[in-house]
Design a protein around this motif. Structure first.
Motif, PDB file in Angstrom:
ATOM      1  N   TRP A   1       5.058 -17.313 -17.467  1.00  0.00           N
ATOM      2  CA  TRP A   1       4.474 -17.919 -18.657  1.00  0.00           C
ATOM      3  C   TRP A   1       4.006 -16.837 -19.633  1.00  0.00           C
ATOM      4  O   TRP A   1       4.228 -16.949 -20.836  1.00  0.00           O
ATOM      5  CB  TRP A   1       3.311 -18.817 -18.271  1.00  0.00           C
ATOM      6  N   MET A   2       3.358 -15.788 -19.113  1.00  0.00           N
ATOM      7  CA  MET A   2       2.920 -14.693 -19.981  1.00  0.00           C
ATOM      8  C   MET A   2       4.115 -14.024 -20.652  1.00  0.00           C
ATOM      9  O   MET A   2       4.049 -13.653 -21.815  1.00  0.00           O
ATOM     10  CB  MET A   2       2.112 -13.665 -19.194  1.00  0.00           C
ATOM     11  N   ARG A   3       5.198 -13.875 -19.913  1.00  0.00           N
ATOM     12  CA  ARG A   3       6.408 -13.254 -20.469  1.00  0.00           C
ATOM     13  C   ARG A   3       6.956 -14.088 -21.625  1.00  0.00           C
ATOM     14  O   ARG A   3       7.406 -13.559 -22.629  1.00  0.00           O
ATOM     15  CB  ARG A   3       7.456 -13.073 -19.370  1.00  0.00           C
ATOM     16  N   SER A   4       6.896 -15.411 -21.485  1.00  0.00           N
ATOM     17  CA  SER A   4       7.399 -16.257 -22.563  1.00  0.00           C
ATOM     18  C   SER A   4       6.515 -16.161 -23.806  1.00  0.00           C
ATOM     19  O   SER A   4       6.966 -16.463 -24.902  1.00  0.00           O
ATOM     20  CB  SER A   4       7.512 -17.710 -22.094  1.00  0.00           C
ATOM     21  N   GLN A   5       5.278 -15.740 -23.651  1.00  0.00           N
ATOM     22  CA  GLN A   5       4.376 -15.574 -24.791  1.00  0.00           C
ATOM     23  C   GLN A   5       4.574 -14.229 -25.493  1.00  0.00           C
ATOM     24  O   GLN A   5       4.137 -14.070 -26.618  1.00  0.00           O
ATOM     25  CB  GLN A   5       2.916 -15.692 -24.339  1.00  0.00           C
ATOM     26  N   TRP A   6       5.169 -13.260 -24.814  1.00  0.00           N
ATOM     27  CA  TRP A   6       5.417 -11.942 -25.420  1.00  0.00           C
ATOM     28  C   TRP A   6       6.702 -12.007 -26.222  1.00  0.00           C
ATOM     29  O   TRP A   6       7.640 -12.713 -25.882  1.00  0.00           O
ATOM     30  CB  TRP A   6       5.558 -10.867 -24.338  1.00  0.00           C
ATOM     31  N   LEU A   7       6.779 -11.239 -27.266  1.00  0.00           N
ATOM     32  CA  LEU A   7       7.990 -11.197 -28.073  1.00  0.00           C
ATOM     33  C   LEU A   7       8.950 -10.114 -27.617  1.00  0.00           C
ATOM     34  O   LEU A   7      10.053 -10.030 -28.088  1.00  0.00           O
ATOM     35  CB  LEU A   7       7.619 -10.974 -29.550  1.00  0.00           C
TER      36      LEU A   7
ATOM     37  N   CYS B   1       0.825  -7.536 -17.726  1.00  0.00           N
ATOM     38  CA  CYS B   1       1.091  -8.803 -17.044  1.00  0.00           C
ATOM     39  C   CYS B   1       0.826  -8.682 -15.547  1.00  0.00           C
ATOM     40  O   CYS B   1       0.276  -9.598 -14.934  1.00  0.00           O
ATOM     41  CB  CYS B   1       2.527  -9.224 -17.304  1.00  0.00           C
TER      42      CYS B   1
END
Length: 160
Positions: free
Chosen positions: A86-92, A102
């Motif tokens: 989920w954190m990865r999907s928030q990073w660009l 993360c």
């Protein structure tokens, strides 16, 4: 079949390093959780479903090795993998500093979930005391190791 063989060999290597080598090299017995780091980095690099299954399998194994709370280890590791995804999907971008950050945050989330689960089941505050003692060190070391592993995986992404 080949993928499961690679995962099994990797599990044996990680456990050997974590149980035999790191206690000799690191002071005061604080050892980073390499299995949790693996789940978090898989969650960061791949989809959440891969991290869920890997987290459940490694968590069950880790709980079995601890002798108690196997379900809490499995759920906390799976949750950490989903949280990292989920954190990865928030990073660009996908970079080594982002992977390190993360890994540190996901380690805190997983260890807090584990400590709260065990505290509720055992009706004791001892797991929370262990979280405060070991959790911060484990989060920092997993963040540092997550940065280096991610940088070694893709060294061209980090410019200094």
């Amino acid at each position: 079949m080949k993928q499961w063989l690679v995962i099994s060999i990797g599990l044996v290597v990680l456990l050997t390093i974590q149980v035999i080598a790191l206690p000799i090299w690191l002071p005061l017995g604080f050892i980073p959780d390499l299995l949790l780091l693996t789940v978090v980095l898989v969650g960061f690099w791949r989809s959440g479903s891969s991290a869920i299954w890997l987290g459940l399998i490694l968590g069950l194994f880790q709980g079995w090795m601890h002798g108690t709370g196997w379900w809490a280890f499995a759920l906390s590791r799976a949750f950490a993998g989903v949280f990292a995804s989920w954190m990865r999907s928030q990073w660009l971008w996908q970079s080594a500093p982002a992977a390190g950050f993360c890994a540190g945050i996901s380690t805190i989330v997983a260890e807090t979930f584990l400590a709260l689960s065990l505290a509720l089941v055992e009706r004791s505050l001892l797991p929370l005391g262990l979280l405060l003692t070991v959790g911060s060190f484990e989060a920092v070391t997993n963040a540092i190791l997550g940065f280096f592993v991610s940088w070694l995986r893709r060294p061209k992404e980090v410019t200094v």
